[in-house]
Design an enzyme around this catalytic site. Structure first.
Site, short mmCIF file in Angstrom:
data_model
loop_
_atom_site.label_atom_id
_atom_site.label_comp_id
_atom_site.label_asym_id
_atom_site.label_seq_id
_atom_site.Cartn_x
_atom_site.Cartn_y
_atom_site.Cartn_z
N CYS A 1 0.86 -1.06 -0.24
CA CYS A 1 -0.04 -0.14 -0.01
C CYS A 1 0.92 1.27 0.08
O CYS A 1 0.14 2.41 -0.12
CB CYS A 1 -0.90 0.15 1.27
SG CYS A 1 -2.10 -1.48 1.15
N HIS B 1 -3.50 6.59 2.60
CA HIS B 1 -3.83 5.38 2.23
C HIS B 1 -5.25 4.84 2.77
O HIS B 1 -5.34 5.25 4.02
CB HIS B 1 -2.65 4.26 2.36
CG HIS B 1 -3.44 2.99 2.14
ND1 HIS B 1 -3.97 2.65 1.09
CD2 HIS B 1 -3.26 1.79 2.96
CE1 HIS B 1 -4.12 1.35 1.37
NE2 HIS B 1 -3.74 0.78 2.30
N ASN C 1 -10.41 -0.49 0.57
CA ASN C 1 -8.84 -0.69 0.37
C ASN C 1 -8.53 -1.10 -0.72
O ASN C 1 -8.50 -2.29 -1.01
CB ASN C 1 -8.41 -1.38 1.82
CG ASN C 1 -6.76 -1.16 1.65
OD1 ASN C 1 -6.08 -0.76 0.64
ND2 ASN C 1 -6.33 -1.82 2.82
#
Ligand code: ACO
Length: 344
Positions: free
Chosen positions: A121, A262, A292
Protein backbone atom coordinates in the site's frame (compact mmCIF):
# COMPACT_ATOMS: atom_id res chain seq x y z
CA UNK A 1 13.95 5.29 -23.43
CA UNK A 2 17.39 6.67 -24.14
CA UNK A 3 19.18 8.66 -21.50
CA UNK A 4 22.48 10.40 -22.18
CA UNK A 5 24.80 11.88 -19.62
CA UNK A 6 24.61 15.63 -19.44
CA UNK A 7 20.86 15.90 -19.97
CA UNK A 8 19.72 18.98 -18.08
CA UNK A 9 18.00 17.96 -14.85
CA UNK A 10 14.85 19.85 -13.90
CA UNK A 11 12.53 19.98 -10.94
CA UNK A 12 9.95 17.15 -10.98
CA UNK A 13 6.35 18.28 -11.05
CA UNK A 14 3.08 16.50 -10.17
CA UNK A 15 1.43 17.34 -13.47
CA UNK A 16 -1.74 15.24 -13.86
CA UNK A 17 -3.96 12.65 -12.22
CA UNK A 18 -6.38 9.96 -13.36
CA UNK A 19 -8.32 6.98 -12.04
CA UNK A 20 -10.49 4.05 -12.98
CA UNK A 21 -12.98 2.16 -10.84
CA UNK A 22 -14.55 -1.07 -12.09
CA UNK A 23 -18.33 -1.02 -12.47
CA UNK A 24 -19.44 -3.70 -10.07
CA UNK A 25 -20.46 -2.27 -6.68
CA UNK A 26 -20.25 -4.70 -3.75
CA UNK A 27 -22.17 -3.44 -0.73
CA UNK A 28 -21.71 -4.39 2.90
CA UNK A 29 -25.13 -6.03 2.68
CA UNK A 30 -23.87 -8.33 -0.09
CA UNK A 31 -20.88 -9.36 2.05
CA UNK A 32 -23.15 -9.86 5.06
CA UNK A 33 -25.14 -12.34 2.99
CA UNK A 34 -21.96 -14.41 2.54
CA UNK A 35 -20.03 -14.09 5.83
CA UNK A 36 -20.97 -13.50 9.46
CA UNK A 37 -20.80 -9.70 9.56
CA UNK A 38 -23.09 -6.69 9.28
CA UNK A 39 -23.24 -3.31 7.59
CA UNK A 40 -23.18 -1.69 11.03
CA UNK A 41 -20.00 -3.56 12.12
CA UNK A 42 -18.15 -2.76 8.90
CA UNK A 43 -19.14 0.93 8.85
CA UNK A 44 -18.29 1.45 12.53
CA UNK A 45 -14.98 -0.43 12.47
CA UNK A 46 -13.70 0.60 9.03
CA UNK A 47 -15.78 3.43 7.51
CA UNK A 48 -16.41 1.33 4.38
CA UNK A 49 -19.96 1.14 2.94
CA UNK A 50 -19.24 -0.33 -0.48
CA UNK A 51 -16.35 -1.19 -2.77
CA UNK A 52 -15.78 -2.14 -6.41
CA UNK A 53 -14.81 -5.54 -7.77
CA UNK A 54 -13.26 -6.09 -11.20
CA UNK A 55 -15.31 -8.00 -13.76
CA UNK A 56 -14.43 -11.62 -14.53
CA UNK A 57 -11.31 -11.54 -16.68
CA UNK A 58 -10.55 -7.89 -15.90
CA UNK A 59 -6.94 -7.55 -14.70
CA UNK A 60 -4.81 -4.96 -12.91
CA UNK A 61 -3.26 -4.32 -16.32
CA UNK A 62 -6.65 -3.59 -17.90
CA UNK A 63 -7.52 -1.16 -15.12
CA UNK A 64 -4.07 0.46 -15.21
CA UNK A 65 -4.50 1.10 -18.95
CA UNK A 66 -7.79 2.90 -18.28
CA UNK A 67 -6.23 4.98 -15.48
CA UNK A 68 -3.13 5.77 -17.57
CA UNK A 69 -5.30 6.92 -20.47
CA UNK A 70 -7.26 9.15 -18.08
CA UNK A 71 -4.00 10.69 -16.82
CA UNK A 72 -2.73 11.34 -20.35
CA UNK A 73 -6.07 12.82 -21.46
CA UNK A 74 -6.07 15.14 -18.43
CA UNK A 75 -2.54 16.27 -19.13
CA UNK A 76 -2.95 16.67 -22.88
CA UNK A 77 0.20 14.57 -23.26
CA UNK A 78 0.63 11.78 -25.80
CA UNK A 79 1.91 8.33 -24.87
CA UNK A 80 4.89 8.75 -27.20
CA UNK A 81 6.21 11.42 -24.81
CA UNK A 82 6.40 9.00 -21.88
CA UNK A 83 9.92 7.82 -20.89
CA UNK A 84 9.00 5.45 -18.08
CA UNK A 85 5.95 3.57 -16.84
CA UNK A 86 6.03 2.40 -13.22
CA UNK A 87 3.18 0.21 -11.95
CA UNK A 88 3.11 -0.28 -8.18
CA UNK A 89 0.96 -3.38 -7.62
CA UNK A 90 0.65 -6.44 -5.43
CA UNK A 91 -1.63 -8.14 -7.93
CA UNK A 92 0.23 -8.01 -11.28
CA UNK A 93 -1.20 -9.84 -14.30
CA UNK A 94 1.95 -12.00 -14.10
CA UNK A 95 5.34 -11.86 -12.36
CA UNK A 96 6.69 -11.46 -15.87
CA UNK A 97 5.94 -9.86 -18.22
CA UNK A 98 5.58 -6.90 -15.88
CA UNK A 99 2.17 -5.29 -15.88
CA UNK A 100 3.95 -2.01 -16.62
CA UNK A 101 5.37 -3.42 -19.86
CA UNK A 102 1.88 -4.52 -20.95
CA UNK A 103 0.44 -1.11 -20.03
CA UNK A 104 3.18 0.79 -21.90
CA UNK A 105 2.48 -1.27 -25.01
CA UNK A 106 -1.30 -0.89 -24.84
CA UNK A 107 -1.28 2.88 -24.33
CA UNK A 108 1.29 3.31 -27.10
CA UNK A 109 4.26 4.37 -24.93
CA UNK A 110 6.61 2.46 -27.20
CA UNK A 111 9.73 4.43 -26.20
CA UNK A 112 9.15 3.91 -22.49
CA UNK A 113 11.03 1.67 -20.08
CA UNK A 114 8.62 -0.10 -17.76
CA UNK A 115 8.63 -2.05 -14.52
CA UNK A 116 6.39 -3.07 -11.60
CA UNK A 117 7.10 -1.98 -8.05
CA UNK A 118 6.35 -4.07 -4.96
CA UNK A 119 5.75 -2.00 -1.82
CA UNK A 120 2.12 -2.97 -1.08
CA UNK A 121 0.00 0.00 0.00
CA UNK A 122 3.03 2.31 0.09
CA UNK A 123 3.65 1.56 -3.60
CA UNK A 124 2.24 4.76 -5.03
CA UNK A 125 4.38 7.02 -2.83
CA UNK A 126 7.45 4.85 -3.52
CA UNK A 127 6.63 5.16 -7.24
CA UNK A 128 6.39 8.94 -6.99
CA UNK A 129 9.78 8.99 -5.24
CA UNK A 130 11.33 7.02 -8.07
CA UNK A 131 9.67 9.18 -10.72
CA UNK A 132 10.88 12.37 -9.02
CA UNK A 133 14.42 10.97 -8.71
CA UNK A 134 14.50 9.90 -12.37
CA UNK A 135 13.36 13.33 -13.52
CA UNK A 136 15.59 15.29 -11.15
CA UNK A 137 18.56 13.08 -12.03
CA UNK A 138 18.08 14.05 -15.67
CA UNK A 139 17.26 10.49 -16.73
CA UNK A 140 13.61 10.96 -17.73
CA UNK A 141 11.32 13.85 -18.66
CA UNK A 142 7.89 12.22 -18.24
CA UNK A 143 7.07 9.31 -15.95
CA UNK A 144 3.70 7.62 -15.44
CA UNK A 145 3.10 6.05 -12.02
CA UNK A 146 -0.06 3.90 -12.04
CA UNK A 147 -1.16 1.93 -8.97
CA UNK A 148 -3.57 -0.87 -9.88
CA UNK A 149 -4.99 -3.76 -7.89
CA UNK A 150 -7.41 -6.68 -8.19
CA UNK A 151 -7.36 -7.53 -4.50
CA UNK A 152 -10.77 -9.24 -4.74
CA UNK A 153 -8.98 -12.15 -6.48
CA UNK A 154 -6.42 -12.67 -3.72
CA UNK A 155 -8.75 -12.14 -0.78
CA UNK A 156 -10.42 -15.13 0.84
CA UNK A 157 -14.06 -14.14 0.33
CA UNK A 158 -15.06 -16.40 3.23
CA UNK A 159 -12.71 -14.62 5.71
CA UNK A 160 -14.65 -11.82 7.36
CA UNK A 161 -11.42 -10.30 8.72
CA UNK A 162 -10.16 -9.41 5.24
CA UNK A 163 -13.00 -9.64 2.70
CA UNK A 164 -14.66 -6.52 4.09
CA UNK A 165 -11.54 -4.41 3.44
CA UNK A 166 -9.88 -5.21 0.14
CA UNK A 167 -11.15 -4.11 -3.27
CA UNK A 168 -10.20 -3.24 -6.84
CA UNK A 169 -9.32 -0.12 -8.79
CA UNK A 170 -6.54 1.90 -10.42
CA UNK A 171 -5.20 5.41 -10.21
CA UNK A 172 -2.10 7.27 -11.20
CA UNK A 173 -0.15 10.40 -11.85
CA UNK A 174 2.13 11.95 -14.41
CA UNK A 175 5.42 13.35 -13.14
CA UNK A 176 7.14 15.64 -15.62
CA UNK A 177 10.27 17.76 -15.81
CA UNK A 178 9.44 21.40 -15.14
CA UNK A 179 10.45 23.04 -18.40
CA UNK A 180 9.59 26.51 -17.15
CA UNK A 181 11.83 26.36 -14.09
CA UNK A 182 9.11 27.70 -11.81
CA UNK A 183 7.73 24.54 -10.19
CA UNK A 184 8.14 23.74 -6.51
CA UNK A 185 7.45 20.05 -7.12
CA UNK A 186 8.22 17.42 -4.49
CA UNK A 187 9.58 19.02 -1.33
CA UNK A 188 10.63 15.75 0.25
CA UNK A 189 9.96 12.09 0.98
CA UNK A 190 10.11 9.84 4.01
CA UNK A 191 10.28 6.20 2.90
CA UNK A 192 10.89 3.16 5.05
CA UNK A 193 10.50 -0.57 5.52
CA UNK A 194 10.52 -2.90 8.51
CA UNK A 195 10.64 -6.49 7.33
CA UNK A 196 10.50 -7.75 10.92
CA UNK A 197 6.74 -7.12 10.68
CA UNK A 198 6.48 -8.83 7.31
CA UNK A 199 4.42 -11.73 8.64
CA UNK A 200 1.66 -9.36 9.75
CA UNK A 201 0.46 -8.91 6.18
CA UNK A 202 1.34 -11.50 3.55
CA UNK A 203 0.29 -12.24 0.00
CA UNK A 204 2.21 -15.39 -1.05
CA UNK A 205 3.88 -15.47 -4.47
CA UNK A 206 5.41 -17.97 -6.86
CA UNK A 207 8.67 -18.20 -4.88
CA UNK A 208 6.86 -19.20 -1.70
CA UNK A 209 8.85 -21.55 0.55
CA UNK A 210 6.10 -24.14 0.28
CA UNK A 211 6.01 -24.12 -3.50
CA UNK A 212 7.52 -27.28 -5.03
CA UNK A 213 9.70 -27.35 -8.15
CA UNK A 214 7.50 -27.61 -11.22
CA UNK A 215 4.37 -27.41 -9.09
CA UNK A 216 1.62 -24.83 -9.25
CA UNK A 217 1.59 -21.56 -7.34
CA UNK A 218 0.49 -22.34 -3.74
CA UNK A 219 -3.26 -22.70 -3.52
CA UNK A 220 -3.26 -20.75 -0.26
CA UNK A 221 -2.30 -17.65 -2.21
CA UNK A 222 -4.70 -15.34 -0.40
CA UNK A 223 -3.89 -12.37 1.81
CA UNK A 224 -3.12 -13.34 5.41
CA UNK A 225 -3.34 -10.49 7.87
CA UNK A 226 -3.00 -9.90 11.59
CA UNK A 227 -5.54 -7.04 11.56
CA UNK A 228 -4.88 -5.60 15.03
CA UNK A 229 -1.06 -5.73 14.50
CA UNK A 230 -1.36 -3.90 11.17
CA UNK A 231 -3.76 -1.45 12.76
CA UNK A 232 -1.24 -0.65 15.55
CA UNK A 233 1.57 -0.22 13.01
CA UNK A 234 -0.55 1.98 10.71
CA UNK A 235 -1.74 4.34 13.44
CA UNK A 236 1.81 4.73 14.80
CA UNK A 237 3.58 5.13 11.46
CA UNK A 238 1.12 7.57 9.95
CA UNK A 239 1.81 9.97 12.81
CA UNK A 240 5.59 9.32 12.91
CA UNK A 241 6.26 9.67 9.19
CA UNK A 242 4.21 12.86 8.98
CA UNK A 243 5.93 14.44 11.98
CA UNK A 244 9.38 13.42 10.70
CA UNK A 245 8.80 14.74 7.20
CA UNK A 246 7.21 18.02 8.24
CA UNK A 247 10.00 18.65 10.77
CA UNK A 248 12.66 17.95 8.13
CA UNK A 249 10.96 20.42 5.80
CA UNK A 250 10.43 23.05 8.49
CA UNK A 251 6.68 22.95 7.86
CA UNK A 252 3.68 22.71 10.15
CA UNK A 253 0.43 20.90 9.47
CA UNK A 254 -1.13 24.33 8.91
CA UNK A 255 0.97 24.70 5.75
CA UNK A 256 -0.72 21.67 4.15
CA UNK A 257 -3.82 22.30 2.01
CA UNK A 258 -4.95 18.67 1.65
CA UNK A 259 -3.97 15.36 3.26
CA UNK A 260 -4.58 12.14 1.33
CA UNK A 261 -3.64 9.00 3.23
CA UNK A 262 -3.79 5.37 2.17
CA UNK A 263 -7.44 4.38 2.45
CA UNK A 264 -7.16 1.39 4.81
CA UNK A 265 -9.53 2.19 7.64
CA UNK A 266 -11.17 5.49 8.63
CA UNK A 267 -10.24 4.84 12.27
CA UNK A 268 -6.54 4.82 11.32
CA UNK A 269 -6.92 8.18 9.56
CA UNK A 270 -9.09 9.65 12.35
CA UNK A 271 -6.51 8.64 14.95
CA UNK A 272 -3.69 10.29 13.01
CA UNK A 273 -5.80 13.36 12.29
CA UNK A 274 -6.43 13.82 15.98
CA UNK A 275 -2.79 13.32 17.01
CA UNK A 276 -1.53 15.63 14.26
CA UNK A 277 -4.33 18.19 14.73
CA UNK A 278 -5.34 18.03 11.06
CA UNK A 279 -8.66 19.84 10.52
CA UNK A 280 -11.35 17.51 9.05
CA UNK A 281 -11.84 19.69 6.00
CA UNK A 282 -8.17 19.22 5.05
CA UNK A 283 -8.51 15.44 4.75
CA UNK A 284 -9.93 13.72 1.70
CA UNK A 285 -11.24 10.16 2.04
CA UNK A 286 -12.89 7.77 -0.41
CA UNK A 287 -12.97 4.70 1.85
CA UNK A 288 -16.73 4.81 2.16
CA UNK A 289 -17.22 3.99 -1.52
CA UNK A 290 -14.04 2.19 -2.59
CA UNK A 291 -12.60 0.35 0.44
CA UNK A 292 -8.89 -0.48 0.49
CA UNK A 293 -7.43 -0.59 -3.02
CA UNK A 294 -3.80 -0.70 -1.77
CA UNK A 295 -1.41 1.03 -4.21
CA UNK A 296 -4.38 2.56 -6.08
CA UNK A 297 -6.06 4.19 -3.09
CA UNK A 298 -4.09 7.46 -2.89
CA UNK A 299 -4.19 8.29 -6.62
CA UNK A 300 -7.88 7.31 -6.86
CA UNK A 301 -8.60 9.70 -3.99
CA UNK A 302 -6.47 12.45 -5.53
CA UNK A 303 -8.29 12.23 -8.87
CA UNK A 304 -11.61 12.29 -7.06
CA UNK A 305 -10.55 15.28 -4.95
CA UNK A 306 -9.66 17.13 -8.16
CA UNK A 307 -13.02 16.24 -9.76
CA UNK A 308 -14.87 17.31 -6.60
CA UNK A 309 -13.17 20.71 -6.65
CA UNK A 310 -11.20 19.91 -3.48
CA UNK A 311 -7.83 20.15 -5.20
CA UNK A 312 -6.60 23.41 -6.69
CA UNK A 313 -3.53 24.27 -8.69
CA UNK A 314 -0.76 25.27 -6.28
CA UNK A 315 -2.14 23.32 -3.31
CA UNK A 316 0.46 21.77 -1.02
CA UNK A 317 -0.39 18.08 -0.52
CA UNK A 318 0.66 15.59 2.12
CA UNK A 319 0.39 12.01 0.86
CA UNK A 320 0.92 9.13 3.32
CA UNK A 321 1.07 5.44 2.46
CA UNK A 322 1.60 2.43 4.76
CA UNK A 323 1.14 -1.28 4.42
CA UNK A 324 2.67 -4.68 3.75
CA UNK A 325 6.40 -5.05 4.22
CA UNK A 326 5.82 -3.44 6.59
CA UNK A 327 6.43 -0.28 4.57
CA UNK A 328 5.61 3.38 4.71
CA UNK A 329 6.07 6.41 2.48
CA UNK A 330 5.08 10.03 2.77
CA UNK A 331 5.68 13.05 0.61
CA UNK A 332 4.88 16.74 0.54
CA UNK A 333 4.30 17.95 -3.00
CA UNK A 334 2.81 20.98 -4.66
CA UNK A 335 0.10 20.11 -7.20
CA UNK A 336 1.21 21.91 -10.37
CA UNK A 337 -1.04 20.63 -13.14
CA UNK A 338 -0.25 20.97 -16.81
CA UNK A 339 -2.53 23.30 -18.78
CA UNK A 340 -5.06 20.71 -19.90
CA UNK A 341 -5.39 19.25 -16.38
CA UNK A 342 -5.92 22.56 -14.54
CA UNK A 343 -9.15 22.26 -12.51
CA UNK A 344 -11.78 24.91 -13.30
N1 ACO B 1 -17.70 -8.62 11.17
C1 ACO B 1 -18.04 -8.86 12.45
N2 ACO B 1 -17.11 -9.17 13.38
C2 ACO B 1 -15.82 -9.23 13.00
C3 ACO B 1 -15.43 -8.98 11.67
C4 ACO B 1 -16.42 -8.68 10.75
N3 ACO B 1 -16.14 -8.42 9.46
N4 ACO B 1 -14.08 -9.12 11.59
C5 ACO B 1 -13.66 -9.42 12.82
N5 ACO B 1 -14.70 -9.50 13.67
C6 ACO B 1 -14.71 -9.82 15.09
C7 ACO B 1 -13.50 -10.62 15.51
O1 ACO B 1 -13.71 -12.00 15.30
C8 ACO B 1 -13.42 -10.28 16.99
O2 ACO B 1 -14.36 -11.05 17.69
P1 ACO B 1 -14.00 -11.63 19.12
O3 ACO B 1 -13.74 -10.43 19.99
O4 ACO B 1 -15.24 -12.38 19.47
O5 ACO B 1 -12.79 -12.49 18.94
C9 ACO B 1 -13.89 -8.83 17.05
O6 ACO B 1 -14.61 -8.60 15.83
C10 ACO B 1 -12.75 -7.84 17.13
O7 ACO B 1 -11.74 -8.23 16.16
P2 ACO B 1 -10.49 -7.37 15.83
O8 ACO B 1 -9.70 -8.01 14.74
O9 ACO B 1 -9.79 -7.00 17.11
O10 ACO B 1 -11.26 -6.08 15.26
P3 ACO B 1 -10.68 -4.67 14.93
O11 ACO B 1 -11.46 -3.64 15.63
O12 ACO B 1 -9.18 -4.66 15.05
O13 ACO B 1 -11.03 -4.53 13.38
C11 ACO B 1 -9.93 -4.72 11.28
C12 ACO B 1 -10.53 -5.47 12.45
C13 ACO B 1 -11.02 -3.89 10.63
C14 ACO B 1 -9.39 -5.75 10.30
C15 ACO B 1 -8.81 -3.81 11.81
O14 ACO B 1 -7.94 -4.53 12.61
C16 ACO B 1 -8.03 -3.16 10.72
O15 ACO B 1 -8.54 -2.37 9.96
N6 ACO B 1 -6.71 -3.44 10.68
C17 ACO B 1 -5.84 -2.82 9.69
C18 ACO B 1 -6.00 -3.59 8.42
C19 ACO B 1 -5.41 -2.88 7.29
O16 ACO B 1 -5.53 -1.69 7.17
N7 ACO B 1 -4.77 -3.67 6.44
C20 ACO B 1 -4.26 -3.17 5.23
C21 ACO B 1 -3.04 -2.35 5.43
S1 ACO B 1 -2.49 -1.76 3.98
C22 ACO B 1 -1.87 -2.97 2.92
O17 ACO B 1 -0.70 -2.96 2.62
C23 ACO B 1 -2.75 -4.00 2.35
Amino acid sequence: MISVRGARPARARLAALGAYAPERVVTNAELASRVDTSDEWIVTRTGIRERRFAAAGETAGDMAVAAAEAVLASAGVTASQIDMVIVPTGTPDAMFPSTAALVADRIGAHDAAAYDLSAACSGFVYGLAQAAALVEGGMARSVLVIGSEVLSRVTDQTDRGTCILFADGAGGALVTADEGGTATGFLGFDLGADGSGGDDLVLPASGDREAVPGGPVPASGCIRMDGPAVFRFATRIMVETTERLLAALGLGIGDIDLVVAHQANSRIIDHAAERLAIPRERIFNTLERYGNTSSASIPMALAEARDAGRLRAGDLLLLVGFGGGLTWGSTVVRYEPLGAEVPA
